[in-house]
Enzyme design. Sequence first.
Site, PDB file in Angstrom:
ATOM      1  N   CYS A 224       5.943  -1.010  -4.056  1.00  0.00           N
ATOM      2  CA  CYS A 224       3.943  -0.276  -2.663  1.00  0.00           C
ATOM      3  C   CYS A 224       3.256   0.779  -4.021  1.00  0.00           C
ATOM      4  CB  CYS A 224       4.758   0.400  -2.724  1.00  0.00           C
ATOM      5  SG  CYS A 224       2.717   1.256  -1.277  1.00  0.00           S
TER       6      CYS A 224
ATOM      7  N   CYS B  43       3.389   7.879   0.802  1.00  0.00           N
ATOM      8  CA  CYS B  43       2.675   8.682  -0.510  1.00  0.00           C
ATOM      9  C   CYS B  43       1.534   9.100  -0.193  1.00  0.00           C
ATOM     10  CB  CYS B  43       0.980   7.255  -0.410  1.00  0.00           C
ATOM     11  SG  CYS B  43       2.070   5.136  -0.247  1.00  0.00           S
TER      12      CYS B  43
ATOM     13  N   CYS C 103      -7.264   9.708  -2.284  1.00  0.00           N
ATOM     14  CA  CYS C 103      -7.927   9.167  -1.381  1.00  0.00           C
ATOM     15  C   CYS C 103      -8.940   9.644  -0.624  1.00  0.00           C
ATOM     16  CB  CYS C 103      -6.719   8.417  -0.519  1.00  0.00           C
ATOM     17  SG  CYS C 103      -7.701   7.147   0.486  1.00  0.00           S
TER      18      CYS C 103
ATOM     19  N   GLU D  76       1.718   7.216  -7.610  1.00  0.00           N
ATOM     20  CA  GLU D  76       2.934   6.892  -7.622  1.00  0.00           C
ATOM     21  C   GLU D  76       3.554   5.554  -6.895  1.00  0.00           C
ATOM     22  OE1 GLU D  76       4.041   9.440  -4.085  1.00  0.00           O
ATOM     23  OE2 GLU D  76       2.827  11.224  -4.614  1.00  0.00           O
TER      24      GLU D  76
ATOM     25  N   CYS E 175      -1.817  11.659   6.294  1.00  0.00           N
ATOM     26  CA  CYS E 175      -1.374  10.496   5.402  1.00  0.00           C
ATOM     27  C   CYS E 175      -1.342  11.932   4.364  1.00  0.00           C
ATOM     28  CB  CYS E 175      -2.711   9.432   5.036  1.00  0.00           C
ATOM     29  SG  CYS E 175      -2.362   9.236   3.264  1.00  0.00           S
TER      30      CYS E 175
ATOM     31  N   GLY F  41      -4.070   6.039  -2.472  1.00  0.00           N
ATOM     32  CA  GLY F  41      -5.581   5.217  -2.603  1.00  0.00           C
ATOM     33  C   GLY F  41      -6.022   4.142  -1.205  1.00  0.00           C
TER      34      GLY F  41
ATOM     35  N   SER G 170      -3.963  -3.867   1.447  1.00  0.00           N
ATOM     36  CA  SER G 170      -4.338  -3.295   2.586  1.00  0.00           C
ATOM     37  C   SER G 170      -5.291  -2.219   2.813  1.00  0.00           C
ATOM     38  CB  SER G 170      -3.102  -1.812   2.846  1.00  0.00           C
ATOM     39  OG  SER G 170      -3.390  -0.894   4.096  1.00  0.00           O
TER      40      SER G 170
ATOM     41  N   CYS H 216      -7.761  10.738   5.879  1.00  0.00           N
ATOM     42  CA  CYS H 216      -6.638  10.743   7.589  1.00  0.00           C
ATOM     43  C   CYS H 216      -5.701  12.156   7.619  1.00  0.00           C
ATOM     44  CB  CYS H 216      -6.218   9.029   7.129  1.00  0.00           C
ATOM     45  SG  CYS H 216      -7.128   7.331   7.090  1.00  0.00           S
TER      46      CYS H 216
END
Length: 375
Positions: A125, A367, A132, A112, A139, A187, A221, A136
């Site tokens: 973004c 995301c 990923c 995305e 997320c 990611g 990030s 977490c």
Amino acid sequence: MNDTPRTLPLVLEQPRGRAKPPRHLADLAPEERKEAAEKLGLPAFRLKQVANHYFARLERDPEAMSDLPAAIRAELAEGMLPTLLTPVRVMEADKGTTRKTLWRLFDNALVESVLMRYSDRATLCVSSQAGCGMACPFCATGQGGLQRNMSTGEIVDQVVDGARAMRDGLVAGGPGRLSNIVFMGMGEPMANYKAVIGAVRRMVTPAPDGLGMSARNITVSTVGLVPRIKQLATEGIPVTLAVSLHAPDDELRDTLVPINTRYKVDEVVDAAWEYARTTKRRVSIEYAMMRDINDQAWRADLLADVLQKRGDWSWVHVNLIPLNEIPDSQFTRSRDEDMDEFVRRLERRGISTTIRDTRGDEIDAACGQLAASEV
């Protein structure tokens, strides 16, 4: 109140495979393009023409490159400009100023990107991985695990698409310019370091060899991969570093950001401070605000203690993020009054703090949410 989201469906299935993404012009540094031209049996100046079309004119279709002989356009399309991203769905919100695209990659993986227009800038973004591996629990992307790293070309092509959308007036407000890039999509960028740095270099290299963007308007990030933070400081590219901290204490951060069991809070913040000291660039501390989990006033005080250990706290800015909730999750957005108190506590200690403007809640803007809904 945001307007009702508008969905523009466009679905194209592609077979899943294990091969790497096809090589693209954006994968190649300028000095590598001469060899690529030789392999295609073309003079080097032809790839210079293609680079000018792609990076300077944001043109991805060789058939529209009228200064190229018609006889070689198909060969160039296959060899240098293969299709990397196929739109599956485009959704708009915030009166058309937020535009989220779900892309299907060559192997059927979904990623995305989100284009957001503000009064003074337009920010894209971008994703750097399909899925990923950081796991977490709050997320949406982390719930699906890691499928694969994206290539430099796949990352850059998101940017070219966003720049075209702005230029062509596809975002409310009329034609404009894409000014900012944030690696905060799907990611962990630092876990795909080589491709991400390659993409950043294509973005900042002047046209026609790159997009000619300002490194100061690019944010990379990380959840805290300390060796890569240190490596980024040596690249000579003054991008903004954003560290997704989310908790000031190891006990809580171990559960919210599992990589913390390897790189503890103090080690991560030390690396961020060294990045700021080396590059003279202020670091952003990202902190997702979760109700009754990490938003207590005493944790704001503890966060201030952690950040001020390094001396002059002008090196850092705290960006509080109202959690974009995902269905059936125990993690919910903090109360407004708790976020306001968190800000007051940090500002009382002299730490620059803002609450991020929320965008696109009604179009699954967190995301991974849109990709998860498509599977």
